[in-house]
Design a protein around this motif. Structure first.
Motif, PDB file in Angstrom:
ATOM      1  N   VAL A  40       0.861  -1.179   0.000  1.00 28.91           N
ATOM      2  CA  VAL A  40       0.000   0.000   0.000  1.00 28.91           C
ATOM      3  C   VAL A  40       0.903   1.238   0.000  1.00 28.91           C
ATOM      4  O   VAL A  40       1.750   1.389   0.879  1.00 28.91           O
ATOM      5  N   ALA A  42       0.942   5.164   0.421  1.00 25.38           N
ATOM      6  CA  ALA A  42       0.162   6.282   0.937  1.00 25.38           C
ATOM      7  C   ALA A  42       1.125   7.355   1.424  1.00 25.38           C
ATOM      8  O   ALA A  42       1.428   7.434   2.621  1.00 25.38           O
ATOM      9  N   VAL A 160      -6.591   5.891   2.421  1.00 24.21           N
ATOM     10  CA  VAL A 160      -5.817   4.671   2.176  1.00 24.21           C
ATOM     11  C   VAL A 160      -4.850   4.422   3.332  1.00 24.21           C
ATOM     12  O   VAL A 160      -4.699   3.289   3.808  1.00 24.21           O
TER      13      VAL A 160
END
Length: 240
Positions: A40, A42, A160
């Motif tokens: 992920v 972010a 997110v």
């Protein structure tokens, strides 16, 4: 007749999540070659120019303590004294005669002080700096000027980012004291199974005590050693 039924509970393997909070280009580059995790991205900061002009007239060599500085340099083939192999690689790709002068700012200062180049040096850095590199080298007798060519501008935590913090088996690599302090402010609390990986003791020291207890420190402050530290937490390393 009695039937005895045995229940077997199967343990389901939970894929870890790797949360990358560096500026997006650096996060995407670091993510290449990593498997075994859900990645992920972010970002909690971005690199933007300050508008300051990097003037190389009368300069014999450059000091680069971050690869982010390379993108703000005019074309040049000057010598460059760099912190870390990643910065040196980026500098060479830009045409500079780059060498690794230390893995940390302190090592660079120590090495250049011990073997001072007889040059007029320019330290190109961001608005947020550590180590007082130019001032310490000037105090040691070197001719050093400096310019803040870029800013590491903070970004607000995204949805997110917030969602990733709720995931089990979360792993968060942190690459600088500034990124560590920004992360700590953006993440007021962590799950007990979250693991942080700091590039150095200085990065870990920027975290509050409760986060420090969930932190592993890379054996050396390099991207390669950061990846090795992540491997120990279950991230598979496919390419260097």
């Amino acid at each position: 007749m009695t039937c005895e039924v045995t229940l077997r509970v199967m343990q389901v393997h939970q894929t870890p999540t790797l949360l990358l909070t560096r500026p997006r280009p650096a996060s995407e580059r670091f993510a290449r070659g990593l498997t075994g995790v859900e990645i992920v991205i972010a970002p909690l900061m971005e690199i933007v120019g300050t508008g300051a002009r990097v003037e190389l007239n009368g300069v014999d060599g450059l000091i680069l303590t971050s690869e982010a500085a390379v993108g703000f340099l005019p074309p040049s083939t000057l010598p460059a004294y760099c912190v870390g192999p990643r910065t040196a690689t980026a500098a060479r790709a830009a045409g500079l005669q780059a060498e690794v002068a230390g893995l940390t700012a302190d090592e660079l200062v120590e090495n250049l002080t011990a073997r001072p180049p007889h040059d007029r040096l320019l330290h190109v850095h961001g608005t947020q700096t550590r180590g007082d590199v130019a001032a310490r080298l000037a105090n040691a007798g070197l001719s050093v000027a400096e310019v803040a060519a870029y800013d590491q501008r903070r970004l607000p935590p995204s949805e997110v980012f917030s969602e990733a913090l709720t995931r089990p088996h979360l792993i968060v690599p942190l690459f600088s004291p500034r990124s560590a302090s920004i992360f700590a402010e953006a993440a007021p609390s962590l799950r007990a199974d979250t693991r942080l990986v700091a590039l150095s003791d200085a990065v870990a020291d920027a975290l509050p005590p409760e986060m420090r207890r969930q932190t592993r420190v890379a054996s050396m402050p390099t991207g390669k050693d950061m990846r090795i530290a992540l491997e120990l937490l279950g991230v598979e390393l496919v390419s260097p």
